[in-house]
Design a protein around this motif. Structure first.
Motif, short mmCIF file in Angstrom:
data_model
loop_
_atom_site.label_atom_id
_atom_site.label_comp_id
_atom_site.label_asym_id
_atom_site.label_seq_id
_atom_site.Cartn_x
_atom_site.Cartn_y
_atom_site.Cartn_z
N ALA A 1 14.23 46.68 51.94
CA ALA A 1 14.29 45.79 50.78
C ALA A 1 15.09 46.43 49.64
O ALA A 1 15.89 45.77 48.98
CB ALA A 1 12.87 45.44 50.31
N ILE A 2 14.87 47.72 49.43
CA ILE A 2 15.63 48.43 48.39
C ILE A 2 17.11 48.42 48.72
O ILE A 2 17.95 48.14 47.86
CB ILE A 2 15.10 49.88 48.24
N LEU A 3 17.43 48.71 49.97
CA LEU A 3 18.84 48.72 50.38
C LEU A 3 19.47 47.33 50.25
O LEU A 3 20.62 47.20 49.83
CB LEU A 3 18.98 49.23 51.82
N GLN A 4 18.71 46.31 50.60
CA GLN A 4 19.24 44.95 50.48
C GLN A 4 19.48 44.59 49.01
O GLN A 4 20.47 43.94 48.67
CB GLN A 4 18.28 43.94 51.12
N GLY A 5 18.57 45.06 48.15
CA GLY A 5 18.75 44.82 46.72
C GLY A 5 20.00 45.51 46.20
O GLY A 5 20.79 44.92 45.45
N ARG A 6 20.19 46.76 46.63
CA ARG A 6 21.40 47.49 46.22
C ARG A 6 22.66 46.79 46.74
O ARG A 6 23.64 46.68 46.02
CB ARG A 6 21.36 48.91 46.78
N TYR A 7 22.58 46.35 47.98
CA TYR A 7 23.72 45.67 48.59
C TYR A 7 24.06 44.40 47.80
O TYR A 7 25.22 44.11 47.51
CB TYR A 7 23.38 45.33 50.04
N GLN A 8 23.02 43.64 47.43
CA GLN A 8 23.24 42.40 46.67
C GLN A 8 23.86 42.69 45.31
O GLN A 8 24.77 41.99 44.87
CB GLN A 8 21.91 41.63 46.52
N LEU A 9 23.34 43.74 44.65
CA LEU A 9 23.89 44.10 43.34
C LEU A 9 25.36 44.50 43.46
O LEU A 9 26.20 44.09 42.64
CB LEU A 9 23.09 45.26 42.73
N GLU A 10 25.68 45.29 44.48
CA GLU A 10 27.07 45.70 44.69
C GLU A 10 27.95 44.49 44.98
O GLU A 10 29.07 44.37 44.47
CB GLU A 10 27.16 46.69 45.86
N GLN A 11 27.44 43.60 45.77
CA GLN A 11 28.20 42.39 46.13
C GLN A 11 28.46 41.54 44.87
O GLN A 11 29.58 41.05 44.66
CB GLN A 11 27.42 41.58 47.17
N ASP A 12 27.43 41.38 44.05
CA ASP A 12 27.59 40.62 42.80
C ASP A 12 28.60 41.29 41.87
O ASP A 12 29.45 40.63 41.24
CB ASP A 12 26.25 40.45 42.08
N LYS A 13 28.54 42.61 41.81
CA LYS A 13 29.45 43.37 40.96
C LYS A 13 30.90 43.17 41.43
O LYS A 13 31.80 42.95 40.62
CB LYS A 13 29.07 44.85 41.02
N ILE A 14 31.09 43.22 42.74
CA ILE A 14 32.44 43.04 43.31
C ILE A 14 32.95 41.62 43.05
O ILE A 14 34.11 41.42 42.68
CB ILE A 14 32.43 43.38 44.81
N LYS A 15 32.07 40.64 43.20
CA LYS A 15 32.47 39.25 42.94
C LYS A 15 32.91 39.08 41.48
O LYS A 15 33.93 38.44 41.19
CB LYS A 15 31.33 38.28 43.26
N LYS A 16 32.12 39.64 40.55
CA LYS A 16 32.46 39.54 39.13
C LYS A 16 33.80 40.22 38.85
O LYS A 16 34.63 39.72 38.10
CB LYS A 16 31.36 40.16 38.28
N GLN A 17 33.98 41.36 39.50
CA GLN A 17 35.23 42.10 39.31
C GLN A 17 36.43 41.29 39.83
O GLN A 17 37.47 41.23 39.19
CB GLN A 17 35.13 43.44 40.06
N CYS A 18 36.24 40.66 40.98
CA CYS A 18 37.30 39.81 41.55
C CYS A 18 37.62 38.64 40.62
O CYS A 18 38.79 38.32 40.38
CB CYS A 18 36.89 39.28 42.92
N LEU A 19 36.56 38.00 40.12
CA LEU A 19 36.78 36.88 39.20
C LEU A 19 37.50 37.33 37.94
O LEU A 19 38.42 36.67 37.44
CB LEU A 19 35.44 36.23 38.82
N LYS A 20 37.13 38.49 37.43
CA LYS A 20 37.77 39.01 36.23
C LYS A 20 39.25 39.29 36.50
O LYS A 20 40.12 38.97 35.71
CB LYS A 20 37.06 40.27 35.77
N GLU A 21 39.52 39.90 37.67
CA GLU A 21 40.91 40.19 38.04
C GLU A 21 41.72 38.92 38.21
O GLU A 21 42.89 38.86 37.83
CB GLU A 21 40.94 41.05 39.29
#
Length: 135
Positions: free
Chosen positions: A111-131
């Protein structure tokens, strides 16, 4: 990130299996120790009973002595079977408890790893949108 996630899960699985193997080895060692101790005690008890029976041999009739020996052997066999059964039940109970504990721990880690994975994925999506917006 997926490779990292899979690697972490593989490491957790390997760690889980190693822990289970250590626990099995410890339980087997403990069971063997208990069985050896029981055998030693039973051997000492049996030896003492044989010495007592040899003293009675001088005064008792041979049929009475044979009946006593058979009775003692039956009692020892029953005692050994009962002890082995109890040890088996204790071992099974301990294994079930350990398995549940390890499964709970693994579920928490996943569950912790999935949470980290989701946070990283959200961060990457935001970064892509910003770019994209910057472009």
């Amino acid at each position: 990130h997926e490779r990292e996630h899979h690697r972490e899960i593989s490491e957790l699985i390997t760690k889980h299996e190693e822990e289970m193997e250590k626990l099995r080895a410890n339980l087997n060692k403990e069971q063997q120790h208990l069985l050896d101790e029981l055998r030693r005690q039973m051997t000492a008890t049996h030896k003492a009973e044989i010495e007592q029976a040899e003293l009675q041999l001088q005064t008792l009739h041979s049929l009475e002595l044979e009946a006593l020996r058979l009775s003692l052997n039956n009692m020892h066999t029953s005692q050994l079977e009962l002890t082995q059964s109890n040890l088996r039940k204790e071992k099974e109970t301990a294994l079930v408890e350990l398995r549940e504990m390890l499964n709970d721990k693994r579920a928490q880690e996943v569950a912790i790893l999935q949470g980290r994975y989701q946070l990283e994925q959200d961060k990457i999506k935001k970064q892509c949108l910003k770019e994209k917006e910057d472009l």
